[in-house]
Write a protein that holds these residues in place. Structure first.
Motif, mmCIF file in Angstrom:
data_model
loop_
_atom_site.group_PDB
_atom_site.id
_atom_site.type_symbol
_atom_site.label_atom_id
_atom_site.label_comp_id
_atom_site.label_asym_id
_atom_site.label_seq_id
_atom_site.Cartn_x
_atom_site.Cartn_y
_atom_site.Cartn_z
ATOM 1 N N LEU A 159 44.817 25.247 -0.091
ATOM 2 C CA LEU A 159 45.451 26.352 0.632
ATOM 3 C C LEU A 159 44.388 27.311 1.157
ATOM 4 C CD1 LEU A 159 48.384 27.346 1.197
ATOM 5 C CD2 LEU A 159 48.100 28.869 -0.751
ATOM 6 N N HIS A 160 44.404 27.557 2.463
ATOM 7 C CA HIS A 160 43.530 28.539 3.102
ATOM 8 C C HIS A 160 44.402 29.556 3.844
ATOM 9 C CE1 HIS A 160 39.926 26.153 2.279
ATOM 10 N NE2 HIS A 160 40.540 25.093 2.758
ATOM 11 N N ASP A 161 43.764 30.561 4.429
ATOM 12 C CA ASP A 161 44.485 31.565 5.213
ATOM 13 C C ASP A 161 43.548 32.105 6.282
ATOM 14 O OD1 ASP A 161 45.531 34.252 6.036
ATOM 15 O OD2 ASP A 161 47.092 33.774 4.584
ATOM 16 N N PHE A 162 43.937 31.943 7.542
ATOM 17 C CA PHE A 162 43.118 32.365 8.683
ATOM 18 C C PHE A 162 43.445 33.813 8.999
ATOM 19 C CE2 PHE A 162 42.144 32.610 13.268
ATOM 20 C CZ PHE A 162 40.865 32.081 13.267
ATOM 21 N N TYR A 163 42.460 34.708 8.819
ATOM 22 C CA TYR A 163 42.727 36.146 8.896
ATOM 23 C C TYR A 163 41.630 36.850 9.678
ATOM 24 C CZ TYR A 163 43.406 40.970 7.206
ATOM 25 O OH TYR A 163 43.598 42.322 7.128
ATOM 26 N N VAL A 164 42.045 37.571 10.738
ATOM 27 C CA VAL A 164 41.147 38.448 11.491
ATOM 28 C C VAL A 164 41.753 39.852 11.424
ATOM 29 C CG1 VAL A 164 40.060 38.943 13.699
ATOM 30 C CG2 VAL A 164 40.482 36.567 13.037
ATOM 31 N N PRO A 165 41.172 40.768 10.640
ATOM 32 C CA PRO A 165 41.802 42.075 10.419
ATOM 33 C C PRO A 165 42.132 42.832 11.701
ATOM 34 C CG PRO A 165 39.992 41.750 8.870
ATOM 35 C CD PRO A 165 39.937 40.602 9.838
ATOM 36 N N GLN A 166 41.238 42.779 12.695
ATOM 37 C CA GLN A 166 41.465 43.552 13.919
ATOM 38 C C GLN A 166 42.660 43.033 14.730
ATOM 39 O OE1 GLN A 166 38.590 42.393 12.877
ATOM 40 N NE2 GLN A 166 37.027 43.975 12.942
#
Length: 284
Positions: A189-196
């Motif tokens: 399990l991964h999670d693709f995250y870009v805060p902006q």
């Protein structure tokens, strides 16, 4: 009295920290202002409940403190108070959840004209794939996955021959164009995250998940994995570069296609085999 004073100081200190804290939301770089609005609504409601409960406890500690000659009297519940608590709690939960559910429904419903790119999560790196000139990405299957073909693109599917494969940990996208992100995982399990961008989504093995956004300002934004995916989790970082259309087109033209990568892999394999055969003949 000391306990009541401590509770009051905790409330004041907590509010002051959140109001003047230097650690706050990063500047928004996408169309998802609604994410910030839903977050602020939830934060406001929970902050109000936090203040009310703690100040009420402080009041109760002072009001009902021990005093000589005064005895406490028992009360066995109040249906009116219970119904008030149920009603207020229900309204508060609905007010917090409804905007989030609405935003989530919009997040996974991409516009019909959105461009696409695919992200494959692997311990501990990212792989990116974009459609070629035909605008369609080829079919994939886990049985085709190899070091040369991390996406598992089917070599028999003509739609996949011109798929663009990004070998670096950096993906480029054009400014002010809606983008649909397709997410897959090769292992855990991964999670693709870009805060902006205020967007993130779990990457589940055996599934294709998705979300969309429209980048609204140029820049180089860090990608992080938001799921603890193993001992190298902290190093699973990359970048999304948002740039003008002309710069994006130039970058895209420089990336290899699936067909070119397979040809290069086949040529490299043939060269290794020939070298091994030559070494064997010399040894004989």
């Amino acid at each position: 009295m000391a306990l009541a004073l401590a509770l009051i100081l905790i409330v004041v200190g907590t509010l002051a920290f959140h109001l003047w804290s230097p650690w706050w939301l990063t500047p928004l770089a996408s169309n998802w202002q609604a994410m910030d609005d839903a977050l602020m609504l939830t934060l406001g409601i929970t902050a109000a409940i936090f203040v009310i409960i703690n100040l009420f406890v402080a009041y109760a500690v002072i009001k009902f403190r021990h005093r000589d000659g005064v005895r406490a009297s028992a009360e066995h519940g109040s249906k009116k108070l219970e119904w008030w608590l149920i009603g207020v709690t229900t309204v508060g939960i609905v007010v917090m959840l409804a905007p989030g559910l609405d935003v989530y429904a919009k997040l996974i419903t991409a516009p019909a004209d959105a461009m696409q790119f695919e992200v494959m999560g692997q311990q501990w790196q990212w792989h990116y794939r974009l459609p070629g000139k035909d605008g369609r990405m080829g079919q994939t299957d886990v049985s085709h996955i190899s070091p040369e073909n991390p996406f598992g693109v089917s070599a028999k599917d003509p739609n996949g021959q011109d798929d663009v494969l990004v070998d670096t940990q950096e993906i480029h996208i054009p400014l002010n164009r809606p983008v649909k992100v397709l997410l897959r995982s090769q292992d855990v399990l991964h999670d693709f995250y870009v805060p902006q961008f205020r967007t993130r989504m779990n990457m589940v093995p055996g599934m294709v998940t998705s979300f969309w956004f429209t980048p609204t300002r140029t820049g180089r934004f860090e990608v992080m994995c938001a799921q603890l995916c193993g001992i190298g989790h902290a190093n699973m970082r990359g970048y999304v570069v948002v740039e003008e259309e002309a710069a994006y087109a130039a970058w895209l033209a420089a990336q290899p296609t699936f067909a070119a990568r397979m040809r290069a892999g086949a040529a490299g394999g043939a060269g290794v085999a020939a070298a091994a055969a030559g070494a064997g003949s010399q040894a004989a």
